[in-house]
Design an enzyme around this catalytic site. Structure first.
Site, short mmCIF file in Angstrom:
data_model
loop_
_atom_site.label_atom_id
_atom_site.label_comp_id
_atom_site.label_asym_id
_atom_site.label_seq_id
_atom_site.Cartn_x
_atom_site.Cartn_y
_atom_site.Cartn_z
N TYR A 15 2.27 -14.55 29.22
CA TYR A 15 1.23 -15.56 28.82
C TYR A 15 0.67 -16.68 29.35
O TYR A 15 0.01 -17.66 29.64
CB TYR A 15 0.63 -15.73 27.49
CG TYR A 15 -0.99 -15.62 27.17
CD1 TYR A 15 -1.77 -15.08 27.41
CD2 TYR A 15 -0.34 -16.43 26.12
CE1 TYR A 15 -2.86 -15.40 27.13
CE2 TYR A 15 -2.00 -17.10 25.38
CZ TYR A 15 -3.14 -16.51 25.86
OH TYR A 15 -4.48 -17.28 25.13
N ASP A 47 -18.38 -9.62 32.46
CA ASP A 47 -17.66 -9.24 31.77
C ASP A 47 -17.43 -7.52 32.31
O ASP A 47 -17.75 -6.81 33.10
CB ASP A 47 -17.59 -8.70 30.25
CG ASP A 47 -16.56 -8.60 29.59
OD1 ASP A 47 -16.72 -9.17 28.85
OD2 ASP A 47 -15.45 -7.46 29.29
N ASP A 68 -15.10 -7.21 37.63
CA ASP A 68 -13.51 -7.25 37.37
C ASP A 68 -13.55 -8.46 37.93
O ASP A 68 -13.93 -8.22 39.43
CB ASP A 68 -13.31 -5.54 37.84
CG ASP A 68 -11.60 -6.23 37.50
OD1 ASP A 68 -11.48 -6.98 36.90
OD2 ASP A 68 -11.00 -5.42 37.40
N LYS A 84 -1.55 -19.43 31.80
CA LYS A 84 -2.08 -20.19 31.36
C LYS A 84 -1.72 -21.85 31.23
O LYS A 84 -2.59 -22.93 31.52
CB LYS A 84 -2.17 -20.44 29.95
CG LYS A 84 -3.20 -19.62 28.86
CD LYS A 84 -4.30 -19.24 29.07
CE LYS A 84 -5.18 -17.97 28.70
NZ LYS A 84 -6.47 -17.94 29.05
#
Ligand SMILES: NC(=O)c1ccc[n+]([C@@H]2O[C@H](COP(=O)([O-])OP(=O)(O)OC[C@H]3O[C@@H](n4cnc5c(N)ncnc54)[C@H](O)[C@@H]3O)[C@@H](O)[C@H]2O)c1
Length: 272
Positions: free
Chosen positions: A163, A47, A73, A167
């Site tokens: 977004y 993370d 990152d 995806k």
């Protein structure tokens, strides 16, 4: 839900991105990491926030599981290569990668080009960085599983084009890498969560949540644990003949039509 762990990932090492969490609401990455650890995997918690990852590590440790934080990152290819190498050194190899880390935002090129690029950088290029970094480790292990956590908005046209594009591109990337890696024994699959109660959708008010719940075929609300259960199956050897699939975890939303949804909402409303 699984009540008793039966060691479905015993002896495996899994890397989960965006595995960080917080006490308030269970995130998808944290739920997957916790379930994998419960099923016997060593889990690498990747993370950008070491603090969030440490929270998940504490939850896993309290349940008797094994995990380690690898702060990285995922937009940096170098950082991904290092995280995978450190994980392999710590646990003796890598068998599973879950690309879960993502940003949710609605920027447009006209108003916030940097925001659009950042979204793509994390959601798509981060997935590519981690996948390329993991591939040699999975191949060395004789094969493995990669799971990309996408969204139903990557399959259907909903608001938020940037977004959705990130995806949708990830779904295409899933199929192409499944093709490319298949003969190395590496399976690549995509989970498309629908409207679930998880941090990225936490701002929805009660009225919206009720509407979204009623819009699916089951009339129940899903959460991060539902996604984790699907992720457990697809990562386990029980799914050894399954690759390149898109699995919606959405209460059937993507299977129906807008009029079907409207009918379901009306039916629920008449019962309220
Ligand atoms: N919440 C929903 O309703 C929903 C619906 C469909 C799909 N999804 C997908 O499920 C996944 C998880 O969603 P969530 O709601 O649990 O999200 P979340 O915001 O709780 O978790 C995302 C995690 O990714 C980490 N992260 C962000 N940028 C990073 C980077 N550059 N490098 C490494 N880590 C980074 C964050 O620190 C955070 O811990 C995402 O892929 C999301 O798109 C969520």
């Amino acid at each position: 839900m699984t009540d008793k762990p039966i060691g479905r990932l015993a002896g495996k090492t899994a890397v989960v991105t965006g595995a960080g969490g917080a006490p308030d609401l269970l995130g998808v990455g944290a739920a997957i990491a916790a379930l994998y650890a419960r099923e016997g995997a060593n889990v690498a918690l990747v993370d950008i926030s070491a603090q969030r990852a440490a929270h998940t590590q504490a939850v896993i440790a309290a349940a008797g599981g094994v995990s380690e934080v690898f702060q990285a990152d995922i937009t940096s290819h170098k950082a991904c290569v290092r995280a995978l190498a450190d994980c392999a050194a710590r646990f003796g190899g890598v068998d599973i990668l879950v690309n879960n880390a993502a940003l949710y935002a609605n920027p447009s090129m006209a108003d916030d080009e940097a925001g659009v690029r950042r979204l793509m950088d994390v959601n798509l290029f981060g997935t590519m960085n981690m996948t390329e970094a993991a591939r040699p480790h999975l191949a060395k292990a004789g094969g493995g599983a990669i799971l990309n956590i996408g969204s139903i908005v990557g399959l259907r046209g909903v608001h938020g084009p940037a977004y959705s594009a990130s995806k949708g591109a990830t779904a295409a990337y899933t199929r192409a890498t499944a093709h490319l890696f298949g003969r190395e024994g590496i399976r690549v699959n995509y989970i498309a969560p629908g409207h679930i109660v998880a941090p990225q959708s936490a701002t929805a008010d009660a009225k919206t949540r009720n509407l979204l719940r009623n819009a699916n075929l089951l009339g129940v609300e899903g959460d991060a644990r539902d996604v984790a259960e699907a992720a457990l199956f697809l990562a386990s050897d029980a799914a050894r003949f399954i690759t390149a699939v898109v699995l919606p975890v959405d209460g059937g939303v993507t299977a129906t039509t807008p009029s079907g949804m409207a009918y379901a909402i009306l039916q629920s409303a008449s019962k309220d």
